[in-house]
Design a protein around this motif. Structure first.
Motif, short mmCIF file in Angstrom:
data_model
loop_
_atom_site.label_atom_id
_atom_site.label_comp_id
_atom_site.label_asym_id
_atom_site.label_seq_id
_atom_site.Cartn_x
_atom_site.Cartn_y
_atom_site.Cartn_z
N THR A 75 5.91 5.48 -0.77
CA THR A 75 4.86 5.67 0.11
C THR A 75 3.98 4.33 0.35
O THR A 75 3.56 3.91 1.44
CB THR A 75 3.91 6.85 -0.06
N CYS A 76 3.70 3.75 -1.16
CA CYS A 76 2.78 2.60 -1.30
C CYS A 76 3.79 1.39 -0.38
O CYS A 76 3.00 0.70 0.33
CB CYS A 76 2.60 2.11 -2.46
N ALA A 87 5.92 1.48 2.02
CA ALA A 87 6.02 1.76 3.41
C ALA A 87 4.65 1.42 4.04
O ALA A 87 4.72 1.30 5.30
CB ALA A 87 6.28 3.19 3.60
N SER A 88 3.56 1.41 3.24
CA SER A 88 2.31 1.28 3.82
C SER A 88 1.56 -0.12 3.64
O SER A 88 0.50 -0.37 4.12
CB SER A 88 1.12 2.32 3.07
N CYS A 89 2.31 -0.70 2.89
CA CYS A 89 1.76 -2.21 2.46
C CYS A 89 1.82 -3.08 3.42
O CYS A 89 2.90 -3.71 3.98
CB CYS A 89 2.64 -2.81 1.09
N ARG A 119 5.16 -6.20 4.54
CA ARG A 119 5.70 -6.75 5.71
C ARG A 119 6.06 -7.89 6.18
O ARG A 119 6.87 -8.52 7.09
CB ARG A 119 5.08 -5.83 6.96
N THR A 176 -4.80 0.32 1.03
CA THR A 176 -4.08 1.50 1.79
C THR A 176 -3.29 2.09 1.05
O THR A 176 -3.14 3.18 1.10
CB THR A 176 -3.24 0.40 2.73
N CYS A 177 -2.22 1.51 -0.18
CA CYS A 177 -1.65 2.47 -0.99
C CYS A 177 -2.29 3.39 -1.78
O CYS A 177 -2.00 4.52 -2.08
CB CYS A 177 -0.69 1.25 -1.88
N GLU A 212 -4.93 4.77 -1.20
CA GLU A 212 -5.22 6.01 -0.36
C GLU A 212 -4.31 6.87 0.14
O GLU A 212 -4.59 8.18 0.25
CB GLU A 212 -5.97 5.47 1.12
N ARG A 213 -3.06 6.22 0.11
CA ARG A 213 -1.95 7.23 0.75
C ARG A 213 -1.22 7.96 -0.56
O ARG A 213 -0.28 8.62 -0.17
CB ARG A 213 -1.25 6.26 1.56
N CYS A 214 -1.40 7.41 -1.69
CA CYS A 214 -0.47 7.77 -2.89
C CYS A 214 -0.57 9.24 -3.12
O CYS A 214 -1.74 9.72 -3.45
CB CYS A 214 -0.76 6.72 -4.03
#
Ligand code: SF4
Ligand code: SF4
Length: 166
Positions: free
Chosen positions: A29-30, A32-34, A38, A73-74, A76-78
């Protein structure tokens, strides 16, 4: 190439603030969110896995370690509440201690050492501040000779110059 894992590495990360490093179960997830990933080869999940596997030399000399912008972001989403930024900062501190500091970060540290600020003020910024009705120079160490003297004392006492390899 033969790689020798250093299983003390993960304990060093834990001792330096990355307590949750072993909580990662590699969901990705991290990564994919980073936002940094990108634009670069940096993969957050891979960096955490390298730490878990004890790949100390490979991790501490990796440019990827410096591509994180600490946007959180990572974190927050982990789904495992892994404090990823804390882990990255722990690894960066270990990297600096072992003489591996990314050149761009070194330049920022050099600016801090010289000016007391990571971003020195220039004429363009001064004009923008003035247009906004602010003092041209912010009321920080940039505007206070005494504060800069105190700052220099702190830098000397902490050995910051040596830390950044100056
Ligand atoms: S999001 Fe969390 S659990 Fe998933 S790979 Fe990243 S650090 Fe590991
Ligand atoms: S904190 Fe760093 S690793 Fe996490 S998403 Fe932001 S740039 Fe990527």
């Amino acid at each position: 190439m033969t790689v020798t894992p250093n299983m003390d590495f993960v304990n060093d990360i834990i001792a330096n603030g990355g307590e949750s490093v072993n909580m990662c179960y590699q969901c990705g997830t991290c990564t994919a969110s980073c936002p940094s990933g990108r634009q670069t080869s940096f993969r957050t999940r891979r960096l955490v896995r390298m730490a878990q596997l004890g790949l100390k030399d490979e991790t501490l000399s990796s440019e990827d370690l410096w591509f994180c912008t600490t946007c959180y972001t990572c974190t927050e989403r982990c789904p495992r509440d892994v404090a990823i930024v804390d882990i990255i900062i722990a690894m960066r501190n270990l990297a600096v201690a072992s003489g591996n500091m990314f050149e761009g970060h070194k330049k920022v540290a050099q600016s801090l050492l010289k000016n007391g600020h990571t971003v020195p003020i220039n004429d363009e910024v001064k004009a923008q501040r003035k247009a906004l009705g602010l003092s041209e120079v912010p009321p920080t160490v940039l505007a206070s000779k005494d504060a800069k003297k105190d700052f220099d004392k702190i830098m000397k006492a902490t050995g910051f110059k040596k830390t950044i390899g100056e």
